[in-house]
Design a protein around this motif. Sequence first.
Motif, PDB file in Angstrom:
ATOM      1  N   PRO A  32      49.105  21.775  57.200  1.00 64.22           N
ATOM      2  CA  PRO A  32      48.900  23.228  57.230  1.00 64.22           C
ATOM      3  C   PRO A  32      48.654  23.865  55.872  1.00 64.22           C
ATOM      4  O   PRO A  32      47.764  24.704  55.725  1.00 64.22           O
ATOM      5  N   LEU A  33      49.417  23.463  54.837  1.00 67.79           N
ATOM      6  CA  LEU A  33      49.244  24.086  53.533  1.00 67.79           C
ATOM      7  C   LEU A  33      47.909  23.680  52.909  1.00 67.79           C
ATOM      8  O   LEU A  33      47.243  24.500  52.260  1.00 67.79           O
ATOM      9  N   ARG A  34      47.489  22.437  53.096  1.00 75.92           N
ATOM     10  CA  ARG A  34      46.194  22.014  52.537  1.00 75.92           C
ATOM     11  C   ARG A  34      45.046  22.793  53.175  1.00 75.92           C
ATOM     12  O   ARG A  34      44.094  23.183  52.499  1.00 75.92           O
ATOM     13  N   ILE A  35      45.131  23.000  54.474  1.00 78.75           N
ATOM     14  CA  ILE A  35      44.086  23.758  55.167  1.00 78.75           C
ATOM     15  C   ILE A  35      44.071  25.194  54.651  1.00 78.75           C
ATOM     16  O   ILE A  35      43.007  25.787  54.427  1.00 78.75           O
ATOM     17  N   GLN A  36      45.264  25.776  54.433  1.00 78.68           N
ATOM     18  CA  GLN A  36      45.338  27.140  53.915  1.00 78.68           C
ATOM     19  C   GLN A  36      44.800  27.226  52.482  1.00 78.68           C
ATOM     20  O   GLN A  36      44.110  28.182  52.117  1.00 78.68           O
ATOM     21  N   LEU A  37      45.118  26.222  51.664  1.00 75.40           N
ATOM     22  CA  LEU A  37      44.626  26.209  50.287  1.00 75.40           C
ATOM     23  C   LEU A  37      43.105  26.105  50.246  1.00 75.40           C
ATOM     24  O   LEU A  37      42.434  26.825  49.485  1.00 75.40           O
ATOM     25  N   LEU A  38      42.549  25.214  51.047  1.00 75.80           N
ATOM     26  CA  LEU A  38      41.097  25.044  51.077  1.00 75.80           C
ATOM     27  C   LEU A  38      40.427  26.327  51.562  1.00 75.80           C
ATOM     28  O   LEU A  38      39.412  26.769  51.002  1.00 75.80           O
ATOM     29  N   ARG A  39      40.983  26.933  52.574  1.00 69.60           N
ATOM     30  CA  ARG A  39      40.451  28.205  53.087  1.00 69.60           C
ATOM     31  C   ARG A  39      40.480  29.276  52.003  1.00 69.60           C
ATOM     32  O   ARG A  39      39.521  30.035  51.827  1.00 69.60           O
ATOM     33  N   ALA A  40      41.587  29.359  51.262  1.00 74.25           N
ATOM     34  CA  ALA A  40      41.710  30.378  50.221  1.00 74.25           C
ATOM     35  C   ALA A  40      40.652  30.190  49.137  1.00 74.25           C
ATOM     36  O   ALA A  40      40.055  31.163  48.664  1.00 74.25           O
ATOM     37  N   LEU A  41      40.401  28.952  48.750  1.00 73.95           N
ATOM     38  CA  LEU A  41      39.395  28.687  47.719  1.00 73.95           C
ATOM     39  C   LEU A  41      37.992  28.993  48.223  1.00 73.95           C
ATOM     40  O   LEU A  41      37.131  29.467  47.467  1.00 73.95           O
ATOM     41  N   ARG A  42      37.726  28.717  49.490  1.00 77.27           N
ATOM     42  CA  ARG A  42      36.410  29.011  50.054  1.00 77.27           C
ATOM     43  C   ARG A  42      36.200  30.514  50.204  1.00 77.27           C
ATOM     44  O   ARG A  42      35.104  31.027  49.988  1.00 77.27           O
ATOM     45  N   ARG A  98      33.317  20.177  59.262  1.00 76.02           N
ATOM     46  CA  ARG A  98      32.945  19.893  60.651  1.00 76.02           C
ATOM     47  C   ARG A  98      33.796  18.734  61.171  1.00 76.02           C
ATOM     48  O   ARG A  98      33.900  17.686  60.534  1.00 76.02           O
ATOM     49  N   LEU A  99      34.410  18.920  62.329  1.00 72.48           N
ATOM     50  CA  LEU A  99      35.214  17.874  62.965  1.00 72.48           C
ATOM     51  C   LEU A  99      34.402  17.221  64.071  1.00 72.48           C
ATOM     52  O   LEU A  99      33.977  17.894  65.017  1.00 72.48           O
ATOM     53  N   ALA A 114      46.256  13.808  63.551  1.00 78.29           N
ATOM     54  CA  ALA A 114      45.680  14.621  62.484  1.00 78.29           C
ATOM     55  C   ALA A 114      44.676  15.619  63.050  1.00 78.29           C
ATOM     56  O   ALA A 114      44.613  16.770  62.605  1.00 78.29           O
ATOM     57  N   ALA A 115      43.880  15.194  64.025  1.00 84.25           N
ATOM     58  CA  ALA A 115      42.912  16.095  64.655  1.00 84.25           C
ATOM     59  C   ALA A 115      43.634  17.245  65.357  1.00 84.25           C
ATOM     60  O   ALA A 115      43.194  18.401  65.303  1.00 84.25           O
ATOM     61  N   GLU A 116      44.759  16.948  66.000  1.00 85.93           N
ATOM     62  CA  GLU A 116      45.535  17.989  66.675  1.00 85.93           C
ATOM     63  C   GLU A 116      46.090  18.992  65.673  1.00 85.93           C
ATOM     64  O   GLU A 116      46.067  20.211  65.905  1.00 85.93           O
ATOM     65  N   VAL A 117      46.594  18.494  64.542  1.00 88.37           N
ATOM     66  CA  VAL A 117      47.113  19.383  63.496  1.00 88.37           C
ATOM     67  C   VAL A 117      46.004  20.282  62.963  1.00 88.37           C
ATOM     68  O   VAL A 117      46.178  21.502  62.804  1.00 88.37           O
ATOM     69  N   PHE A 118      44.859  19.668  62.680  1.00 93.31           N
ATOM     70  CA  PHE A 118      43.723  20.418  62.137  1.00 93.31           C
ATOM     71  C   PHE A 118      43.290  21.530  63.093  1.00 93.31           C
ATOM     72  O   PHE A 118      43.144  22.700  62.700  1.00 93.31           O
ATOM     73  N   LEU A 119      43.087  21.189  64.364  1.00 90.02           N
ATOM     74  CA  LEU A 119      42.611  22.167  65.340  1.00 90.02           C
ATOM     75  C   LEU A 119      43.647  23.263  65.582  1.00 90.02           C
ATOM     76  O   LEU A 119      43.299  24.440  65.719  1.00 90.02           O
ATOM     77  N   ALA A 120      44.921  22.888  65.630  1.00 90.61           N
ATOM     78  CA  ALA A 120      45.980  23.877  65.837  1.00 90.61           C
ATOM     79  C   ALA A 120      46.031  24.874  64.682  1.00 90.61           C
ATOM     80  O   ALA A 120      46.225  26.082  64.890  1.00 90.61           O
ATOM     81  N   GLU A 121      45.821  24.388  63.462  1.00 93.91           N
ATOM     82  CA  GLU A 121      45.854  25.282  62.297  1.00 93.91           C
ATOM     83  C   GLU A 121      44.646  26.219  62.300  1.00 93.91           C
ATOM     84  O   GLU A 121      44.765  27.393  61.944  1.00 93.91           O
ATOM     85  N   ILE A 122      43.477  25.700  62.712  1.00 98.86           N
ATOM     86  CA  ILE A 122      42.294  26.561  62.789  1.00 98.86           C
ATOM     87  C   ILE A 122      42.511  27.661  63.826  1.00 98.86           C
ATOM     88  O   ILE A 122      42.182  28.838  63.588  1.00 98.86           O
ATOM     89  N   MET A 123      43.072  27.308  64.981  1.00 96.81           N
ATOM     90  CA  MET A 123      43.348  28.318  66.007  1.00 96.81           C
ATOM     91  C   MET A 123      44.343  29.358  65.485  1.00 96.81           C
ATOM     92  O   MET A 123      44.207  30.555  65.742  1.00 96.81           O
ATOM     93  N   LYS A 124      45.346  28.897  64.740  1.00 98.20           N
ATOM     94  CA  LYS A 124      46.340  29.811  64.168  1.00 98.20           C
ATOM     95  C   LYS A 124      45.692  30.784  63.190  1.00 98.20           C
ATOM     96  O   LYS A 124      45.974  31.982  63.201  1.00 98.20           O
ATOM     97  N   ILE A 125      44.791  30.268  62.344  1.00 99.77           N
ATOM     98  CA  ILE A 125      44.092  31.117  61.373  1.00 99.77           C
ATOM     99  C   ILE A 125      43.245  32.158  62.087  1.00 99.77           C
ATOM    100  O   ILE A 125      43.242  33.342  61.723  1.00 99.77           O
ATOM    101  N   HIS A 126      42.525  31.755  63.122  1.00100.49           N
ATOM    102  CA  HIS A 126      41.700  32.699  63.871  1.00100.49           C
ATOM    103  C   HIS A 126      42.556  33.806  64.473  1.00100.49           C
ATOM    104  O   HIS A 126      42.201  34.988  64.402  1.00100.49           O
TER     105      HIS A 126
END
Length: 204
Positions: A32-42, A98-99, A114-126
């Motif tokens: 979750p934190l890595r996805i948030q960090l990458l999103r913040a930089l983008r 892209r997944l 890992a795919a479940e974690v990734f998708l769940a975090e994207i849904m949470k961000i949305h």
Amino acid sequence: MPEKNADHEAAETPEPKVRTLDSRSLRGLAHPLRIQLLRALRMSGPATASQLAERLGESSGATSYHLRQLAAHGFIEEAPERGKGRERWWKAAHDGTRLDDSLTLDDNPETRGAAEVFLAEIMKIHAQELTSWLGESVDWSPAWRRSSDLSDFSLRLTAEQTHELVHRLHELINSYRDLPPAENPDDVETVRIHTHAFPRRSEA
């Protein structure tokens, strides 16, 4: 749409630089934190671990560690042009991620997890972004409130037709990356666009 010159008209709309995940890079990103960090930089551009820690409410030690992991997997890179002190500046290496759907069905349970974690975090961000917009929309101008959209549709389509529809939506959205500069730059804001398309069985 404002008129473009002939040379601009002939040029194709530049495609965003998108990283397609494989099993290894997915496992490197699926935190979750890595996805948030990458999103913040983008979203906000280059930053240091301390700046990101303050923005995300994390310790600088945690952000430093996870930024190094993102760099090791090629998601971010150093931004030496921004570094004037001892602390590293980081920037995103790609515009998007892209997944591949096959990773959600991978034989390796770690990859599926890992795919479940990734998708769940994207849904949470949305969901967070939509909630923030609804809470803050009163502070925006009537023009921006009229321009926002929160819609859903139900269509009777085949899998192939749905794939075509999604592809055409992406093409249309990406075509707006190539618009000429606005006459008044103060009118321009970052606009978030979410798309979701999925089948749903008819209720009895």
